[in-house]
Motif scaffolding. Structure first.
Motif, PDB file in Angstrom:
ATOM      1  N   ILE A   6       0.843  -1.204   0.000  1.00 55.50           N
ATOM      2  CA  ILE A   6       0.000   0.000   0.000  1.00 55.50           C
ATOM      3  C   ILE A   6       0.873   1.246   0.000  1.00 55.50           C
ATOM      4  CG2 ILE A   6      -1.819   1.254   1.220  1.00 55.50           C
ATOM      5  CD1 ILE A   6      -2.664  -1.414   2.458  1.00 55.50           C
ATOM      6  N   ILE A  38      -6.351   1.174  -6.468  1.00 56.40           N
ATOM      7  CA  ILE A  38      -7.487   0.603  -5.755  1.00 56.40           C
ATOM      8  C   ILE A  38      -7.029  -0.653  -5.015  1.00 56.40           C
ATOM      9  CG2 ILE A  38      -9.789  -0.398  -6.002  1.00 56.40           C
ATOM     10  CD1 ILE A  38      -9.661   2.581  -6.574  1.00 56.40           C
ATOM     11  N   LEU A  39      -7.471  -0.791  -3.777  1.00 62.57           N
ATOM     12  CA  LEU A  39      -7.064  -1.946  -2.980  1.00 62.57           C
ATOM     13  C   LEU A  39      -7.601  -3.248  -3.574  1.00 62.57           C
ATOM     14  CD1 LEU A  39      -7.646  -0.683   0.679  1.00 62.57           C
ATOM     15  CD2 LEU A  39      -5.455  -1.029  -0.456  1.00 62.57           C
ATOM     16  N   VAL A  69      -8.043  -6.472  -2.153  1.00 67.37           N
ATOM     17  CA  VAL A  69      -7.984  -7.138  -0.856  1.00 67.37           C
ATOM     18  C   VAL A  69      -7.674  -8.621  -1.006  1.00 67.37           C
ATOM     19  CG1 VAL A  69      -9.242  -7.632   1.278  1.00 67.37           C
ATOM     20  CG2 VAL A  69      -9.572  -5.440   0.123  1.00 67.37           C
ATOM     21  N   ARG A  86      -8.287  -8.086   7.379  1.00 65.68           N
ATOM     22  CA  ARG A  86      -8.847  -6.800   7.797  1.00 65.68           C
ATOM     23  C   ARG A  86      -8.768  -6.638   9.317  1.00 65.68           C
ATOM     24  NH1 ARG A  86     -13.103  -7.558   3.473  1.00 65.68           N
ATOM     25  NH2 ARG A  86     -12.788  -5.856   1.984  1.00 65.68           N
ATOM     26  N   THR A 139      -8.095   0.818   9.430  1.00 61.54           N
ATOM     27  CA  THR A 139      -8.480  -0.149   8.410  1.00 61.54           C
ATOM     28  C   THR A 139      -7.550  -0.054   7.206  1.00 61.54           C
ATOM     29  OG1 THR A 139      -9.984   1.395   7.315  1.00 61.54           O
ATOM     30  CG2 THR A 139     -10.898   0.042   9.093  1.00 61.54           C
ATOM     31  N   SER A 188      -8.445   0.503   4.097  1.00 53.59           N
ATOM     32  CA  SER A 188      -8.847   1.664   3.301  1.00 53.59           C
ATOM     33  C   SER A 188      -8.515   2.968   4.018  1.00 53.59           C
ATOM     34  CB  SER A 188     -10.338   1.595   2.971  1.00 53.59           C
ATOM     35  OG  SER A 188     -11.110   1.580   4.161  1.00 53.59           O
ATOM     36  N   ARG A 207      -4.834   3.639   3.513  1.00 54.88           N
ATOM     37  CA  ARG A 207      -4.598   4.095   2.141  1.00 54.88           C
ATOM     38  C   ARG A 207      -5.023   5.553   1.967  1.00 54.88           C
ATOM     39  NH1 ARG A 207      -8.447   4.092  -2.105  1.00 54.88           N
ATOM     40  NH2 ARG A 207      -7.488   4.366  -4.164  1.00 54.88           N
ATOM     41  N   THR A 208      -6.155   5.919   2.534  1.00 55.18           N
ATOM     42  CA  THR A 208      -6.652   7.285   2.401  1.00 55.18           C
ATOM     43  C   THR A 208      -5.682   8.291   3.009  1.00 55.18           C
ATOM     44  OG1 THR A 208      -8.966   6.597   2.384  1.00 55.18           O
ATOM     45  CG2 THR A 208      -8.517   8.864   3.040  1.00 55.18           C
TER      46      THR A 208
END
Length: 323
Positions: free
Chosen positions: A231, A238-239, A241, A256, A266, A268, A271-272
């Motif tokens: 990551i 885009i992840l 998973v 997760r 998390t 996501s 990543r954000t």
């Protein structure tokens, strides 16, 4: 802040400076709003130090603890970085990717030597934990059990932890320390509380994990580290998973859960944060437009980027451009 001010900040939280070149670097005066470069802020039981020594490849500090204190640090330029710690006769090393936590009992000497390839960027908090809890009417029993045992036993403790949420806050402080000069003192006090909370939350999660019969299997941590690296290298993608789960050798649900337990966020969410940090650097260092920063970070639309940026940093990206 002058050299005397840096030493005074340490003294307020119970550490007496005995040597090291860190006392020789220029320190910004938080009270005057000069929050650029190296910054020190101290309250009565906690302090924060933002170090940005661009020219130093070896940074050293030696102190004597006048109180029982916790020292917790995250190195932000991690490539090739390592730190040698010593408390009394005990020593340990840490890599730049590690978040470190050291408990220094009263009357013990604490020393660190950090080596980096291109200058040190780091954020450190020093806390008199028991005084902090007492001053705010909180029972010591509310602390994570492992930490409370260490403090009450007054045993030297040196640990490496996953930066997680602590690292996210540290990066935010380092990146935005010049944005609010008129509110600098309030800003640093709030961020120091956030960092201490992140540390305590991480220790609590670890205690809960162990209480539930789990152990920190180095193999699992290594595989989660590989997921994090994937990551890190391309947060704009885009992840996938399923692909990440194969790397971690576990199913999607377990990945997760384990990732959040270890990193405090998390997949996501992590990543954000990376995407927004990338955009923030483009805005502040490269002078990019908001539209270009959004595209650089991997956002499909400028409007979605603006919403996410304001949620993360509390201001619109256009404010950064005007500052």
């Amino acid at each position: 802040m002058s050299q005397v001010g840096f030493e005074e900040a340490l003294r307020r939280v119970g550490m007496e400076v005995r040597g090291g070149n860190l006392i020789e670097v220029p320190w910004s005066n938080v009270a005057d709003g000069e929050s650029v470069g190296n910054v020190a802020w101290a309250g009565r039981d906690m302090a924060i130090f933002v170090v940005d020594c661009a020219d130093s490849k070896i940074v050293e500090l030696e102190t004597l603890a006048r109180k029982d204190v916790i020292v917790c640090s995250a190195v932000l330029n991690q490539d090739g970085a390592w730190t040698d710690f010593a408390v009394g006769d005990s020593r340990f090393d840490a890599k730049g990717a590690d978040m470190t936590m050291v408990f220094v009992p009263q009357h013990e000497r604490f020393k660190f030597v950090t080596s980096v390839s291109r200058g040190l960027k780091a954020v450190t908090v020093v806390v008199d934990m028991m005084s902090m809890m007492k001053a705010r009417g909180l029972p010591a029993a509310a602390l994570p059990k492992s930490l409370l045992r260490t403090i009450r036993g007054r045993e030297i403790a040196m640990e490496t932890l996953v930066p997680g949420y602590f690292g996210e806050i540290a990066r935010d402080v380092a990146a935005r320390r010049a944005m609010f000069p008129s509110l600098a003192t309030l800003y640093y006090e709030g961020k120091t509380f956030e960092l201490v909370f992140a540390l305590l939350s991480g220790l609590s999660r670890r205690d809960a994990f162990r209480a539930g019969g789990g152990v920190f299997d180095s193999g699992i941590l290594d595989r989660l580290g590989l997921v994090k690296q994937i990551i890190d290298r391309a947060p704009h993608r885009i992840l996938d998973v399923d692909a990440l789960a194969r790397v971690a050798a576990m199913n999607r649900t377990k990945l997760r859960s384990a990732f959040k337990q270890v990193y405090g966020t998390t997949l996501s969410g992590y990543r954000t944060v990376l995407m927004l940090q990338r955009a923030d650097r483009a805005l502040k260092q490269a002078g990019a437009s908001v539209k270009h920063a959004a595209r650089h970070a991997g956002y499909a639309t400028t409007s979605s980027f603006i919403i996410a940026y304001k949620r993360q940093y509390g201001v619109r990206p256009g404010i950064v451009l005007r500052d």
